[in-house]
Enzyme design. Structure first.
Site, PDB file in Angstrom:
ATOM      1  N   SER A 151      -4.228  -2.643  -1.021  1.00  0.00           N
ATOM      2  CA  SER A 151      -4.366  -1.391  -1.782  1.00  0.00           C
ATOM      3  C   SER A 151      -3.696  -0.269  -1.266  1.00  0.00           C
ATOM      4  O   SER A 151      -3.757  -0.255  -0.130  1.00  0.00           O
ATOM      5  CB  SER A 151      -5.566  -1.219  -2.388  1.00  0.00           C
ATOM      6  OG  SER A 151      -5.759   0.269  -3.042  1.00  0.00           O
ATOM      7  N   TYR A 165     -14.205   0.315  -0.954  1.00  0.00           N
ATOM      8  CA  TYR A 165     -13.108  -0.739  -1.506  1.00  0.00           C
ATOM      9  C   TYR A 165     -11.850  -0.220  -0.600  1.00  0.00           C
ATOM     10  O   TYR A 165     -11.399  -1.348  -0.004  1.00  0.00           O
ATOM     11  CB  TYR A 165     -12.599  -0.290  -2.875  1.00  0.00           C
ATOM     12  CG  TYR A 165     -11.552  -0.878  -3.257  1.00  0.00           C
ATOM     13  CD1 TYR A 165     -11.601  -2.435  -3.777  1.00  0.00           C
ATOM     14  CD2 TYR A 165     -10.317  -0.622  -3.493  1.00  0.00           C
ATOM     15  CE1 TYR A 165     -10.735  -3.234  -4.127  1.00  0.00           C
ATOM     16  CE2 TYR A 165      -9.124  -1.509  -4.015  1.00  0.00           C
ATOM     17  CZ  TYR A 165      -9.679  -2.852  -4.183  1.00  0.00           C
ATOM     18  OH  TYR A 165      -8.545  -3.415  -4.926  1.00  0.00           O
TER      19      TYR A 165
END
Length: 259
Positions: A151, A165
């Site tokens: 990400s 996350y």
């Protein structure tokens, strides 16, 4: 078919969103694709049907990640789908392993993220890829490909303070680099793909808000929200022979978020 003919691939979380886009693209390029799903068997079968309808080959593999026995169940399903014969045949080989499945408790800054939520994200986003790779390494062919979906949040802090996350994706980036060096002698490349703001089931609700969408687009150099195909095309490149000299890196496929 394309340049992956004769190859076998496993895409975790391949039934929807980015995972489905990756599975469909690898299938279009000629790979036999194992489409993994956690709970939505119908979505996985839709993805398989889509690949087959375009002349590709695919099958679904179900296993919830982040729970006891997840790796064993997934590998057993993979073997069954690839046609392994118990006791008499060698375990089927794998060429391409895409760790796409992930879990994100969105909008959870450090003040409110619970230990249970944190542990669950670590189990799905870090532990599952680690031990699935460990289980499948003996059957990865020389010159294989491992691609980890990471990400952009590991380099651009969340405006809402979401922290769990990004931490797990940062761990996946370290995993990629270290494994790339370790597997270099086998010619297996390992790379990460840094995903930015992308249309998926997970982001649909937030992107439906015009203000949120405008803010998202304004932070992206190329001026739009990403599509699953944008990510899938980059993964297909890394899976191909054209990327044979690329390993241990993270390819930013975010449209230039936060530049």
């Amino acid at each position: 078919m394309g340049n992956l003919s004769g190859k076998t691939a496993l895409v975790t979380g391949g039934s929807r969103g980015i995972g489905r886009g990756i599975a469909e693209r690898l299938g279009r390029d000629g790979a036999l694709v194992a489409v993994h799903y956690g709970s939505n068997a119908a979505a996985a079968e839709e993805t398989v049907a889509s690949i087959v309808a375009k002349g590709g080959r695919a099958f679904a593999v179900g296993a919830e990640l982040g729970v006891d026995g997840d790796v064993e169940k997934l590998v057993a399903g993979l073997d069954a789908g690839l046609g392994a014969r118990e006791e008499t045949a060698e375990k089927p080989a794998l060429d391409i392993l895409v760790h796409n499945a992930g879990l994100n408790f969105m909008g959870r800054p450090i003040e409110v993220l619970t230990p249970e939520e944190f542990d669950r994200m670590v189990a799905v986003n870090v532990k599952a890829p680690f031990f699935l790779t460990q289980a499948l390494l003996p059957r990865m062919r020389e010159g294989g490909r491992i691609i980890n979906i990471s990400s952009v949040s590991t380099r651009v802090a969340s405006s809402g303070g979401s922290i769990g996350y990004p931490l797990t994706k940062g761990a996946l980036d370290v995993f990629s680099r270290t494994l790339a060096k370790h597997l270099g002698p086998r010619g297996i490349t390992v790379n990460a793909v840094g995903v930015g703001f992308t249309h998926t089931d997970m982001t649909a609700g937030a992107l439906a808000d015009p203000a949120h969408r405008e803010s998202t687009v304004s932070r992206t150099a190329l001026g739009r929200v990403g599509q699953a195909a944008d990510i899938a095309d980059a993964v297909a490149f890394l899976a191909s022979d054209d990327a044979r000299w690329i390993t241990g890196t993270k390819v930013d496929v975010s449209g230039g978020v936060g530049l």
